[in-house]
Design a protein around this motif. Structure first.
Motif, PDB file in Angstrom:
ATOM      1  N   MET A  79       0.847  -1.184   0.000  1.00  0.00           N
ATOM      2  CA  MET A  79       0.000   0.000   0.000  1.00  0.00           C
ATOM      3  C   MET A  79       0.887   1.240   0.000  1.00  0.00           C
ATOM      4  SD  MET A  79      -2.717   1.216   2.924  1.00  0.00           S
ATOM      5  CE  MET A  79      -3.910  -0.051   2.639  1.00  0.00           C
ATOM      6  N   LYS A  80       0.598   2.181  -0.897  1.00  0.00           N
ATOM      7  CA  LYS A  80       1.423   3.380  -1.019  1.00  0.00           C
ATOM      8  C   LYS A  80       1.383   4.243   0.241  1.00  0.00           C
ATOM      9  CE  LYS A  80      -1.985   6.489  -2.971  1.00  0.00           C
ATOM     10  NZ  LYS A  80      -2.291   7.486  -3.955  1.00  0.00           N
ATOM     11  N   LEU A  81       0.378   4.039   1.051  1.00  0.00           N
ATOM     12  CA  LEU A  81       0.234   4.851   2.255  1.00  0.00           C
ATOM     13  C   LEU A  81       1.394   4.636   3.225  1.00  0.00           C
ATOM     14  CD1 LEU A  81      -1.491   6.857   3.787  1.00  0.00           C
ATOM     15  CD2 LEU A  81      -2.820   4.957   4.664  1.00  0.00           C
ATOM     16  N   TYR A  82       1.860   3.413   3.334  1.00  0.00           N
ATOM     17  CA  TYR A  82       2.927   3.111   4.285  1.00  0.00           C
ATOM     18  C   TYR A  82       4.272   3.074   3.580  1.00  0.00           C
ATOM     19  CZ  TYR A  82      -0.858   2.257   7.473  1.00  0.00           C
ATOM     20  OH  TYR A  82      -1.965   2.420   8.252  1.00  0.00           O
ATOM     21  N   SER A  83       4.733   4.230   3.163  1.00  0.00           N
ATOM     22  CA  SER A  83       6.008   4.351   2.459  1.00  0.00           C
ATOM     23  C   SER A  83       7.163   4.115   3.426  1.00  0.00           C
ATOM     24  CB  SER A  83       6.131   5.752   1.860  1.00  0.00           C
ATOM     25  OG  SER A  83       6.246   6.723   2.897  1.00  0.00           O
ATOM     26  N   GLU A  84       8.332   3.909   2.865  1.00  0.00           N
ATOM     27  CA  GLU A  84       9.531   3.746   3.696  1.00  0.00           C
ATOM     28  C   GLU A  84       9.747   4.981   4.554  1.00  0.00           C
ATOM     29  OE1 GLU A  84      13.154   2.306   1.901  1.00  0.00           O
ATOM     30  OE2 GLU A  84      12.000   1.121   0.464  1.00  0.00           O
ATOM     31  N   ARG A  85       9.474   6.151   4.001  1.00  0.00           N
ATOM     32  CA  ARG A  85       9.667   7.399   4.756  1.00  0.00           C
ATOM     33  C   ARG A  85       8.735   7.457   5.965  1.00  0.00           C
ATOM     34  NH1 ARG A  85       8.854  13.469   2.517  1.00  0.00           N
ATOM     35  NH2 ARG A  85       9.586  14.546   4.365  1.00  0.00           N
TER      36      ARG A  85
END
Length: 146
Positions: free
Chosen positions: A1-7
């Protein structure tokens, strides 16, 4: 899911000012009823600005990331600056407003959360608790002075 990016995950794992203060002047706890996330903030003030800060964060990764961004930006800020950041963050999330101004520009990392309205309350907790803690400190000082 794009919501939980590495950043976002990196922010969530490195929250500054965790713990509690030995003698806070102001303390506030905010809770998101939807997810149960909580943030407790303690402050001391100097010249109306946060001199010392502590946070206790029991939140999802987004709430933790928000607390990390807030924790880095809050020292040295006054209540009006924190309220402006809170309002800008709410506008960014809910009405496609711009990213909050410096020193709160780190909230840019949470732009993907705009599409997840059920996460907005958790993201706002850190700034809401900070506003309340500063207000409590100001009220305590006014009471003690009066």
């Amino acid at each position: 899911m794009k919501l939980y990016s590495e950043r976002i995950l990196a922010l969530a794992s490195d929250i500054p000012h965790l713990g509690s203060l030995p003698a806070p002047e102001g303390r506030a706890r905010r809770r998101s009823p939807l997810c149960g996330s909580t943030v407790t903030t303690e402050v001391t003030l100097r010249d109306g600005r946060i001199a010392e800060l502590a946070q206790d964060v029991k939140a999802c990764a987004l709430g933790q990331a928000s607390a990390a961004i807030a924790g880095a930006a809050l020292p040295g800020r006054n209540r009006a600056e924190i309220e402006a950041a809170r309002d800008a963050l709410a506008a960014m999330l809910k009405s496609n407003g711009p990213v909050p101004a410096a020193p709160f520009e780190g909230y840019e990392a949470l732009l993907p959360a705009r599409d997840y309205r059920n996460r907005h309350a958790s993201i706002l907790l850190a700034l809401e608790a900070a506003v309340d803690a500063v207000a409590a400190a100001e009220e305590a000082r006014a009471r003690d002075a009066g």
